[in-house]
Design a protein around this motif. Sequence first.
Motif, PDB file in Angstrom:
ATOM      1  N   ARG A 219       0.829  -1.205   0.000  1.00  0.00           N
ATOM      2  CA  ARG A 219       0.000   0.000   0.000  1.00  0.00           C
ATOM      3  C   ARG A 219       0.867   1.262   0.000  1.00  0.00           C
ATOM      4  O   ARG A 219       0.540   2.247  -0.670  1.00  0.00           O
ATOM      5  CB  ARG A 219      -0.950  -0.022   1.190  1.00  0.00           C
ATOM      6  CG  ARG A 219      -2.045  -1.078   1.031  1.00  0.00           C
ATOM      7  CD  ARG A 219      -2.905  -1.242   2.262  1.00  0.00           C
ATOM      8  NE  ARG A 219      -3.951  -2.202   1.955  1.00  0.00           N
ATOM      9  CZ  ARG A 219      -5.255  -1.910   1.893  1.00  0.00           C
ATOM     10  NH1 ARG A 219      -5.665  -0.677   2.135  1.00  0.00           N
ATOM     11  NH2 ARG A 219      -6.138  -2.835   1.587  1.00  0.00           N
ATOM     12  N   ALA A 223       0.856   4.098  -2.997  1.00  0.00           N
ATOM     13  CA  ALA A 223       0.617   5.501  -2.669  1.00  0.00           C
ATOM     14  C   ALA A 223       1.787   6.371  -3.121  1.00  0.00           C
ATOM     15  O   ALA A 223       1.582   7.476  -3.641  1.00  0.00           O
ATOM     16  CB  ALA A 223       0.387   5.648  -1.163  1.00  0.00           C
ATOM     17  N   GLU A 258      -9.877   1.668  -3.110  1.00  0.00           N
ATOM     18  CA  GLU A 258      -9.750   3.010  -3.695  1.00  0.00           C
ATOM     19  C   GLU A 258     -10.944   3.322  -4.588  1.00  0.00           C
ATOM     20  O   GLU A 258     -11.533   4.412  -4.520  1.00  0.00           O
ATOM     21  CB  GLU A 258      -8.446   3.092  -4.490  1.00  0.00           C
ATOM     22  CG  GLU A 258      -8.181   4.427  -5.153  1.00  0.00           C
ATOM     23  CD  GLU A 258      -7.400   5.371  -4.252  1.00  0.00           C
ATOM     24  OE1 GLU A 258      -7.032   6.453  -4.733  1.00  0.00           O
ATOM     25  OE2 GLU A 258      -7.180   5.051  -3.077  1.00  0.00           O
ATOM     26  N   LEU A 270      -5.176   5.512  -1.347  1.00  0.00           N
ATOM     27  CA  LEU A 270      -3.946   5.563  -2.130  1.00  0.00           C
ATOM     28  C   LEU A 270      -3.735   6.910  -2.807  1.00  0.00           C
ATOM     29  O   LEU A 270      -2.684   7.137  -3.412  1.00  0.00           O
ATOM     30  CB  LEU A 270      -3.955   4.460  -3.196  1.00  0.00           C
ATOM     31  CG  LEU A 270      -4.139   3.034  -2.674  1.00  0.00           C
ATOM     32  CD1 LEU A 270      -4.231   2.049  -3.833  1.00  0.00           C
ATOM     33  CD2 LEU A 270      -2.998   2.645  -1.736  1.00  0.00           C
TER      34      LEU A 270
END
Length: 311
Positions: A219, A223, A258, A270
């Motif tokens: 994650r 991001a 998301e 994200l």
Amino acid sequence: MSGMPWQDEHWARLQARRARGAMPHALLICGPEGLGKRAFAERFVRGLLCLQPVDGEACGHCRSCALQAAGTHPDRVTLTYGLRKDGVQRSEIVIDQIRELSARLAMSSQFGGWQIASIDPADALNGAAANALLKTLEEPAAQTMLVLVADAPWRLPQTIRSRCQRVEFHLPAAEQALAWLESQGVTDAAAALQAAGGNPGLAQRWAQEGSLDRRREVRKDLAALAAGRGEAMDVVRRWLDSEPAQRVWFAAQAVAEEAKAKLSGAAGPLASALEPAALADWYASANRARESLRGPLRGDLTLLELLARWR
């Protein structure tokens, strides 16, 4: 040998058939990885061959149980990936293996009871092997049972699936899965179960392997790439170094969250610039990439293409 709680209904149904003398000649035990299919199949076969079973459970002490424990029971055959002539393990089950199996099952039982052949993974049968197995299924010998175990039963021909009594495991209710994980001593069971998509067996294994840390790393990587930080190739190298297919699974999970957030008008976790439709396309691409990583294609190119689209 005790089963997982979501197996109880299937177990009771099979034992009821056994009690009334209506056992099938072929079982297809299938469902997602991590739900205990193979342990269930082992428990069932041991109980069926046991000379003194109790409620379908093997006693563990009779001669039959001793032979099974030693792997030398004359009425039990286990078929899996064989070796090629050069000693390399095959990636599929081939016709010669099925022919040998059929010849073995044509002989009489040495204990005077069931002869049982387990094929695992049955979804690894190639086309010729599947056709050869079909002949055995169409003309089963008395007191002979085939037990097929498959994670992906749809890969088996319909002609084989239709001739088997299907025992299919589905993901249990979240409450039951959480209770079982906690009984197994899994810490942060809720997070592990979410990471495994509701699959308690995978959740237990992943929690033990430290996969939740890997999930958090994925994650962070997504991001960072969405914000224009870091290089996709650096991420590819790290993902390839440790469970790449699992990392792509975690990435697909994050992107699904998301998309759900954006559809509700909220900010996604994200901070991606992609619209919901593009996120859905990326999610589909991630699932295709997971399949590709199991095949002969270069994993670095597969992941690089996927992450380039994300960035």
